[in-house]
Motif scaffolding. Structure first.
Motif, short mmCIF file in Angstrom:
data_model
loop_
_atom_site.label_atom_id
_atom_site.label_comp_id
_atom_site.label_asym_id
_atom_site.label_seq_id
_atom_site.Cartn_x
_atom_site.Cartn_y
_atom_site.Cartn_z
N VAL A 176 -4.30 -3.48 -3.25
CA VAL A 176 -3.48 -2.26 -2.66
C VAL A 176 -4.46 -1.67 -1.62
O VAL A 176 -5.54 -1.25 -1.80
CB VAL A 176 -3.10 -1.33 -3.83
CG1 VAL A 176 -2.22 -0.05 -2.96
CG2 VAL A 176 -2.31 -2.08 -4.69
N THR A 177 -3.90 -1.64 -0.52
CA THR A 177 -4.80 -1.01 0.65
C THR A 177 -4.08 0.23 1.21
O THR A 177 -3.14 0.59 0.85
CB THR A 177 -4.59 -1.94 1.75
OG1 THR A 177 -3.34 -2.05 2.38
CG2 THR A 177 -5.09 -3.51 1.61
N VAL A 178 -4.76 0.89 1.99
CA VAL A 178 -4.48 2.23 2.74
C VAL A 178 -3.09 1.87 3.54
O VAL A 178 -2.24 2.70 3.57
CB VAL A 178 -5.78 2.46 3.62
CG1 VAL A 178 -5.06 3.82 4.59
CG2 VAL A 178 -6.54 3.04 2.84
N ALA A 179 -3.09 0.67 4.30
CA ALA A 179 -1.73 0.23 4.89
C ALA A 179 -0.53 0.26 4.15
O ALA A 179 0.44 0.59 4.66
CB ALA A 179 -2.20 -0.93 5.85
N ASP A 180 -0.77 -0.43 2.85
CA ASP A 180 0.31 -0.39 1.79
C ASP A 180 0.79 0.93 1.56
O ASP A 180 2.09 1.12 1.53
CB ASP A 180 -0.15 -1.07 0.83
CG ASP A 180 -0.37 -2.66 0.79
OD1 ASP A 180 0.04 -3.23 1.79
OD2 ASP A 180 -1.57 -3.05 -0.10
N MET A 181 -0.17 1.86 1.23
CA MET A 181 0.29 3.29 1.00
C MET A 181 1.10 3.79 2.21
O MET A 181 2.02 4.78 1.88
CB MET A 181 -0.92 3.87 0.78
CG MET A 181 -1.64 3.83 -0.74
SD MET A 181 -0.51 4.37 -1.98
CE MET A 181 -1.50 3.91 -3.36
N ALA A 182 0.61 3.76 3.34
CA ALA A 182 1.09 4.35 4.64
C ALA A 182 2.71 3.77 4.64
O ALA A 182 3.55 4.37 5.01
CB ALA A 182 0.54 4.10 5.70
N SER A 183 2.77 2.36 4.53
CA SER A 183 4.16 1.62 4.50
C SER A 183 5.10 2.21 3.37
O SER A 183 6.28 2.15 3.90
CB SER A 183 3.80 0.16 4.46
OG SER A 183 5.12 -0.59 4.74
N ALA A 184 4.58 2.40 2.34
CA ALA A 184 5.34 2.95 1.36
C ALA A 184 5.80 4.30 1.59
O ALA A 184 7.13 4.76 1.40
CB ALA A 184 4.40 3.01 0.04
N LYS A 185 5.07 5.11 2.37
CA LYS A 185 5.40 6.56 2.67
C LYS A 185 6.42 6.54 3.77
O LYS A 185 7.40 7.29 3.70
CB LYS A 185 4.16 7.23 3.25
CG LYS A 185 3.19 7.70 1.95
CD LYS A 185 2.15 8.65 2.62
CE LYS A 185 1.50 9.25 1.49
NZ LYS A 185 0.24 10.24 2.11
N ALA A 186 6.31 5.47 4.51
CA ALA A 186 7.35 5.34 5.72
C ALA A 186 8.63 4.75 5.07
O ALA A 186 9.75 5.02 5.75
CB ALA A 186 6.91 4.39 6.64
N MET A 187 8.56 4.44 4.02
CA MET A 187 9.96 3.86 3.26
C MET A 187 10.41 4.89 2.44
O MET A 187 11.42 4.84 1.56
CB MET A 187 9.86 2.42 2.56
CG MET A 187 9.57 1.43 3.49
SD MET A 187 9.25 0.04 2.22
CE MET A 187 10.46 -0.12 1.04
N GLY A 188 9.93 6.21 2.22
CA GLY A 188 10.07 7.14 1.13
C GLY A 188 9.73 6.64 -0.26
O GLY A 188 10.51 6.96 -1.21
N CYS A 189 8.54 5.99 -0.41
CA CYS A 189 8.10 5.51 -1.61
C CYS A 189 6.75 5.87 -1.95
O CYS A 189 5.98 6.29 -1.12
CB CYS A 189 8.19 3.96 -1.78
SG CYS A 189 9.97 3.18 -1.49
N THR A 190 6.28 5.48 -3.05
CA THR A 190 4.91 5.54 -3.68
C THR A 190 4.69 4.12 -4.37
O THR A 190 5.39 3.40 -4.45
CB THR A 190 4.33 6.76 -4.27
OG1 THR A 190 3.33 6.81 -4.72
CG2 THR A 190 5.12 6.73 -5.90
N ILE A 191 3.27 3.98 -4.55
CA ILE A 191 2.83 2.73 -5.38
C ILE A 191 2.52 3.03 -6.82
O ILE A 191 1.58 3.97 -6.90
CB ILE A 191 1.69 1.89 -4.50
CG1 ILE A 191 2.59 1.51 -3.07
CG2 ILE A 191 1.18 0.60 -5.12
CD1 ILE A 191 1.42 0.90 -2.13
#
Length: 437
Positions: free
Chosen positions: A229-244
């Motif tokens: 799991v990467t920083v980019a994954d976290m950023a993408s999740a936030k952009a979708m209104g999600c968390t990991i």
């Protein structure tokens, strides 16, 4: 009511302290006082500080302690598979009730313990094996016994939840968040069991066994950790209104022939911020249960630590001690359903896929064609310049695709084909998406 305690580490020491400080209350609840008959340890002479126990009770002969006629209940907090399995089978076959926190043993060979308990007419309780002090297993085992559970989704590993929560809150990378977890005592010196999902997989097997009346082992659980799991994954999740979160998911389903099956898996996944599990932060645990009559239930609290785990252990001790005084014991196991465990490829999931592609006309159409060939429907597409830089320079671009629900095998085959396209520089990340439409 006399106890043999196997192990006196972090949890065992707390069990001893609680037995001492709550002696009067425990005796009143049970109807008889609890006494420690002996404590099996590796080294008798080890300094244990101000532990309120007679040093003469310590022994390095656990099997001898278990076989003593004056022992009524065996409490095991050593962990591991062997020799713990042999000790507990010996105790149960001899009719001595067992309380254990040993998730690894229960997940690998719980059948041996349940069979020995049935043979000896003894109780086997293990509330502390999953989610620490959270009252979870007994509700599944008893309170919801008249209901039909369809799905169990949980955050059952505090270390990984702390790491992912830190990454989400601060923008830290995995290594940095792991270092912080280690410094604060949430992660072991060797964090492999946690970060690679082994700990959560063992707990998932136990939860699935109870929820679906089926013997499920750790080997049946599809397992992935959080190290990718990467920083980019976290950023993408936030952009979708999600968390990991690292989730354990156990669900009923049907196979191609229409027969009822169960699916059990552990992996990181994006979940919407509106999902009850999304707000579970720090090192806390939570389990979300969906049942037909009871509806949606949430169990939340501290999932690890000496005192919380000891609390769950003593709750079981009270239950088995009361049963012994009444001359009764609980049913060892409910595994009548004997459902087949569905392969991961048949599990229905959604994917979030991030691609680094060549920035030229026709790329999106070619990528969409791959999804169509595998009968995977695309829900959303987000496109931008690679790395978030300025657009219109003819460089690589990012494609972020979220799919509709499809069999995991079809999704995996889609990703494999995408990796082979000359227009795809790399598949930057692949994460499953749970809890949404």
């Amino acid at each position: 009511m006399r106890l043999a305690l196997l192990g006196c580490g972090t949890v065992g020491s707390e069990v001893v302290r609680l037995l001492h400080t709550q002696a009067a209350d425990l005796a009143a609840r049970i109807g008889a006082p609890l006494e420690i008959a002996g404590i099996a340890v590796r080294r008798v002479g080890r300094d244990r500080g101000d532990l309120p126990v007679d040093p003469a009770l310590f022994t390095t002969d656990p099997l001898g302690l278990i076989k003593r006629d004056d022992v009524d209940v065996v409490v095991e907090v050593v962990g591991g598979i062997e020799p713990a399995r042999s000790w507990l089978v010996e105790a149960l076959r001899a009719g001595k009730s067992v309380v254990t926190a040993n998730k690894a043993l229960l997940a690998e060979d719980g059948a041996a313990l349940h069979d020995a308990a049935a043979e000896g007419g003894a109780d086997l309780y293990y509330e502390a094996s999953v989610a620490g002090a959270i009252p979870l297993l007994r509700p599944l085992r008893e309170s919801l016994h008249g209901d039909r559970i369809n799905r169990v989704t949980g955050i059952v590993n505090g270390t990984t939840n702390f790491i992912l929560s830190a990454m989400d809150a601060t923008g830290a990378g995995f290594a940095e968040a792991l270092d912080e977890a280690t410094e604060l005592g949430y992660a072991e010196a060797d964090p492999t069991a946690d970060v690679e999902g082994f700990d959560a997989a063992a707990k998932a097997a136990i939860l699935a066994s109870l929820a679906f009346h089926t013997r499920v082992t750790a080997a049946d659980v599809h397992r992935e950790g959080i190290t990718e799991v990467t920083v980019a994954d976290m950023a993408s999740a936030k952009a979708m209104g999600c968390t990991i979160k690292l989730l354990c998911i156990a669900a009923r389903g049907t196979d191609a022939a229409g027969r009822e099956t169960v699916s059990v898996r552990v992996h990181p996944a994006m979940i919407p911020l509106t999902h009850p599990l999304a707000s579970v932060g720090d090192a806390f645990n939570a389990v979300f249960v969906e049942a037909e009559a009871a509806g949606q239930l949430m169990f939340y609290g501290r999932g690890a630590g000496g005192a919380p785990t000891a609390s769950a252990v003593l709750g079981d001790v009270v239950a088995v001690a009361r049963n012994r005084l009444a001359g009764a014991y609980a049913a060892s196991e409910s595994a009548y359903a004997d459902l087949a465990v569905r392969p991961m490829g048949e599990a229905l999931t959604r994917y979030h896929i991030s691609l680094d592609v060549v920035d030229r006309p026709g790329v999106l159409q070619a990528v969409a064609g791959v999804f169509a060939r595998h009968d995977v429907s695309i829900a959303t597409v987000r496109q931008g310049p690679a790395g978030g830089g300025p657009a219109g320079r003819g460089e690589d671009a990012d494609l972020v695709i979220v799919t509709h629900v499809a069999p995991d095998a079809a999704l995996a085959a889609t990703v494999r084909e995408l990796r082979g396209l000359d227009i795809v520089r790399s598949v930057a990340s692949v994460l499953r998406v749970e809890g949404g439409a």
